[in-house]
Enzyme design. Structure first.
Site, PDB file in Angstrom:
ATOM      1  N   SER A 132      34.107  -2.386 -18.836  1.00 39.05           N
ATOM      2  CA  SER A 132      33.301  -3.857 -18.838  1.00 39.05           C
ATOM      3  C   SER A 132      34.302  -4.816 -19.577  1.00 39.05           C
ATOM      4  O   SER A 132      35.401  -4.340 -20.264  1.00 39.05           O
ATOM      5  CB  SER A 132      32.117  -3.818 -19.687  1.00 39.05           C
ATOM      6  OG  SER A 132      31.865  -5.092 -20.074  1.00 39.05           O
ATOM      7  N   TYR A 145      27.849  -1.740 -27.829  1.00 42.87           N
ATOM      8  CA  TYR A 145      28.149  -1.674 -26.392  1.00 42.87           C
ATOM      9  C   TYR A 145      29.788  -2.090 -26.080  1.00 42.87           C
ATOM     10  O   TYR A 145      30.378  -1.323 -25.319  1.00 42.87           O
ATOM     11  CB  TYR A 145      27.308  -2.691 -25.730  1.00 42.87           C
ATOM     12  CG  TYR A 145      27.706  -2.851 -23.918  1.00 42.87           C
ATOM     13  CD1 TYR A 145      27.328  -1.980 -23.246  1.00 42.87           C
ATOM     14  CD2 TYR A 145      28.407  -3.998 -23.583  1.00 42.87           C
ATOM     15  CE1 TYR A 145      27.585  -1.862 -21.671  1.00 42.87           C
ATOM     16  CE2 TYR A 145      28.597  -4.018 -22.218  1.00 42.87           C
ATOM     17  CZ  TYR A 145      28.348  -2.945 -21.363  1.00 42.87           C
ATOM     18  OH  TYR A 145      28.489  -3.122 -20.069  1.00 42.87           O
TER      19      TYR A 145
HETATM   20  N1  LIG Z   1      25.558  -5.951 -15.416  1.00 41.28           N
HETATM   21  C1  LIG Z   1      26.659  -6.489 -16.158  1.00 41.28           C
HETATM   22  O1  LIG Z   1      26.563  -7.657 -16.734  1.00 41.28           O
HETATM   23  C2  LIG Z   1      27.623  -5.203 -16.421  1.00 41.28           C
HETATM   24  C3  LIG Z   1      28.866  -6.078 -16.679  1.00 41.28           C
HETATM   25  C4  LIG Z   1      30.095  -5.253 -16.969  1.00 41.28           C
HETATM   26  C5  LIG Z   1      30.017  -3.810 -16.777  1.00 41.28           C
HETATM   27  N2  LIG Z   1      28.685  -3.318 -16.498  1.00 41.28           N
HETATM   28  C6  LIG Z   1      28.773  -1.707 -16.485  1.00 41.28           C
HETATM   29  O2  LIG Z   1      28.535  -1.740 -15.294  1.00 41.28           O
HETATM   30  C7  LIG Z   1      27.621  -0.168 -14.968  1.00 41.28           C
HETATM   31  C8  LIG Z   1      26.463  -0.279 -14.254  1.00 41.28           C
HETATM   32  O3  LIG Z   1      25.404  -1.394 -14.873  1.00 41.28           O
HETATM   33  P1  LIG Z   1      24.374  -2.165 -14.123  1.00 41.28           P
HETATM   34  O4  LIG Z   1      24.537  -3.358 -14.437  1.00 41.28           O
HETATM   35  O5  LIG Z   1      24.214  -1.724 -12.697  1.00 41.28           O
HETATM   36  O6  LIG Z   1      23.101  -1.464 -15.038  1.00 41.28           O
HETATM   37  P2  LIG Z   1      21.805  -1.007 -14.418  1.00 41.28           P
HETATM   38  O7  LIG Z   1      21.368  -1.673 -13.315  1.00 41.28           O
HETATM   39  O8  LIG Z   1      20.810  -0.913 -15.489  1.00 41.28           O
HETATM   40  O9  LIG Z   1      21.947   0.504 -13.994  1.00 41.28           O
HETATM   41  C9  LIG Z   1      22.236   1.325 -14.799  1.00 41.28           C
HETATM   42  C10 LIG Z   1      22.322   2.873 -14.380  1.00 41.28           C
HETATM   43  O10 LIG Z   1      22.718   3.779 -15.247  1.00 41.28           O
HETATM   44  C11 LIG Z   1      21.573   4.862 -15.220  1.00 41.28           C
HETATM   45  N3  LIG Z   1      21.605   5.405 -16.565  1.00 41.28           N
HETATM   46  C12 LIG Z   1      21.167   4.943 -17.809  1.00 41.28           C
HETATM   47  N4  LIG Z   1      21.060   5.859 -18.719  1.00 41.28           N
HETATM   48  C13 LIG Z   1      21.233   6.969 -18.030  1.00 41.28           C
HETATM   49  C14 LIG Z   1      21.174   8.437 -18.473  1.00 41.28           C
HETATM   50  N5  LIG Z   1      20.873   8.595 -19.895  1.00 41.28           N
HETATM   51  N6  LIG Z   1      21.259   9.359 -17.654  1.00 41.28           N
HETATM   52  C15 LIG Z   1      21.385   8.992 -16.411  1.00 41.28           C
HETATM   53  N7  LIG Z   1      21.669   8.012 -16.060  1.00 41.28           N
HETATM   54  C16 LIG Z   1      21.403   6.549 -16.750  1.00 41.28           C
HETATM   55  C17 LIG Z   1      20.808   4.223 -14.783  1.00 41.28           C
HETATM   56  O11 LIG Z   1      19.812   5.283 -13.988  1.00 41.28           O
HETATM   57  P3  LIG Z   1      18.272   5.816 -14.372  1.00 41.28           P
HETATM   58  O12 LIG Z   1      17.661   4.943 -15.337  1.00 41.28           O
HETATM   59  O13 LIG Z   1      17.655   5.988 -13.191  1.00 41.28           O
HETATM   60  O14 LIG Z   1      18.619   6.948 -15.073  1.00 41.28           O
HETATM   61  C18 LIG Z   1      20.914   3.112 -13.816  1.00 41.28           C
HETATM   62  O15 LIG Z   1      21.169   3.764 -12.513  1.00 41.28           O
HETATM   63  C19 LIG Z   1      27.468   0.052 -16.482  1.00 41.28           C
HETATM   64  O16 LIG Z   1      28.439   0.819 -16.901  1.00 41.28           O
HETATM   65  C20 LIG Z   1      27.608  -1.180 -17.262  1.00 41.28           C
HETATM   66  O17 LIG Z   1      27.915  -1.078 -18.572  1.00 41.28           O
HETATM   67  C21 LIG Z   1      27.639  -4.034 -16.177  1.00 41.28           C
END
Ligand SMILES: NC(=O)c1ccc[n+]([C@@H]2O[C@H](COP(=O)([O-])OP(=O)(O)OC[C@H]3O[C@@H](n4cnc5c(N)ncnc54)[C@H](OP(=O)(O)O)[C@@H]3O)[C@@H](O)[C@H]2O)c1
Length: 252
Positions: A132, A145
């Site tokens: 990120s 985070y």
């Molecule tokens: N959204 C943003 O603004 C943003 C910005 C920069 C980087 N990112 C990064 O991008 C990535 C994806 O984020 P997103 O925004 O798509 O988030 P999201 O929609 O909340 O999805 C998170 C995913 O992680 C899985 N997960 C969480 N805890 C878990 C666990 N204990 N075991 C297995 N799976 C787990 C969830 O699956 P289950 O709940 O089904 O397990 C879900 O599929 C992350 O690494 C995040 O830090 C996001």
């Protein structure tokens, strides 16, 4: 649920947001993807609607990670995308939540890489780490985070140099804010207009997976922030970010 040998690219956190979108886009171009996450109903839906194979994987469980990784003999890629955050003051949090965050965002990724390395070496494969922008610049009110993502960036860039001798490529993808479940929280409401559409970010992530640069930050605004992070002292960026996020929280 699935024959692991049939998958070429594993994607963690594919039950929602960026991971789900990457799974859909990669599958649409014919890649054999294995989508992972805890929510089995989401995996079932991906299989039913897009023919994407799924396997439940709980990254909080070392035993689950071990048994998940064991069957793989050869792999062309793993996209370490799963992640969690919470947006609040550090002193409003608790050790249990912080430990779970570090397990999911950091330790599970290390465990997955170590366990999958023989298969990745056999397949001359790729590791894409979804970090990120928060790992490149400090983020008050998401301090744990931001720390976890900074770890993954330094870890990934170090590992990249070690593994190049084994034919395994490592790349780090560092997006800014994306409109997903992660940002669908009151503290982010005021910043919603700045969030990138998930399909665009997934396209950039897949391009990164294809080209494997050391580190890629998608989006003009994010590139500028990342540049500012290199030119300005970090405490100045942190103070500016604190103002932005405090205002957003207060307005929530
Ligand atoms: N959204 C943003 O603004 C943003 C910005 C920069 C980087 N990112 C990064 O991008 C990535 C994806 O984020 P997103 O925004 O798509 O988030 P999201 O929609 O909340 O999805 C998170 C995913 O992680 C899985 N997960 C969480 N805890 C878990 C666990 N204990 N075991 C297995 N799976 C787990 C969830 O699956 P289950 O709940 O089904 O397990 C879900 O599929 C992350 O690494 C995040 O830090 C996001």
């Amino acid at each position: 649920m699935i024959m692991s040998e049939n998958a070429n690219i594993i994607i963690t956190g594919a039950t929602s947001g960026l991971g789900r979108e990457m799974a859909l886009q990669l599958a649409a171009r014919g890649e054999r993807v294995l989508a992972c996450g805890r929510r089995i109903e989401r995996l079932t839906e991906l299989e039913a609607t897009a023919g994407i194979k799924g396997q439940t994987l709980n990254l909080s469980s070392t035993a689950d990670i071990d048994s998940f990784c064991a069957p793989f003999k050869t792999l062309s890629g793993v996209i370490l995308n799963a992640g969690v955050t919470y947006a609040d003051r550090f002193d409003a949090g608790d050790d249990e939540t912080d430990t779970a965050l570090i397990q999911t965002n950091v330790i599970a990724n290390m465990q997955l890489i170590r366990a999958l390395l023989p298969a990745l070496k056999a397949g001359q494969g790729r590791i894409l780490i979804v970090a990120s922008l928060a790992g490149l610049t400090p983020v008050p009110y998401q301090s744990v985070y931001a720390g976890s993502k900074a770890f993954m960036i330094n870890f990934g860039l170090s590992l990249r140099e070690e593994l190049k001798h084994d034919g395994v490529q490592v790349s780090v993808f560092a997006p800014g804010g994306i409109k997903t479940e992660m940002t669908d929280i009151p503290a982010m409401k005021a910043l919603e207009k700045d969030l990138a559409p998930v399909a665009d970010v997934a396209r950039a992530a897949i391009k990164t997976y294809d080209k494997m640069p050391a580190l890629y930050v998608p989006g003009k605004q994010n590139k500028l922030i990342s540049l500012a992070g290199k030119l300005l002292p970090r405490h100045i960026i942190a103070a500016q970010a604190e103002r932005i996020y405090r205002k957003a929280r207060d307005g929530a």
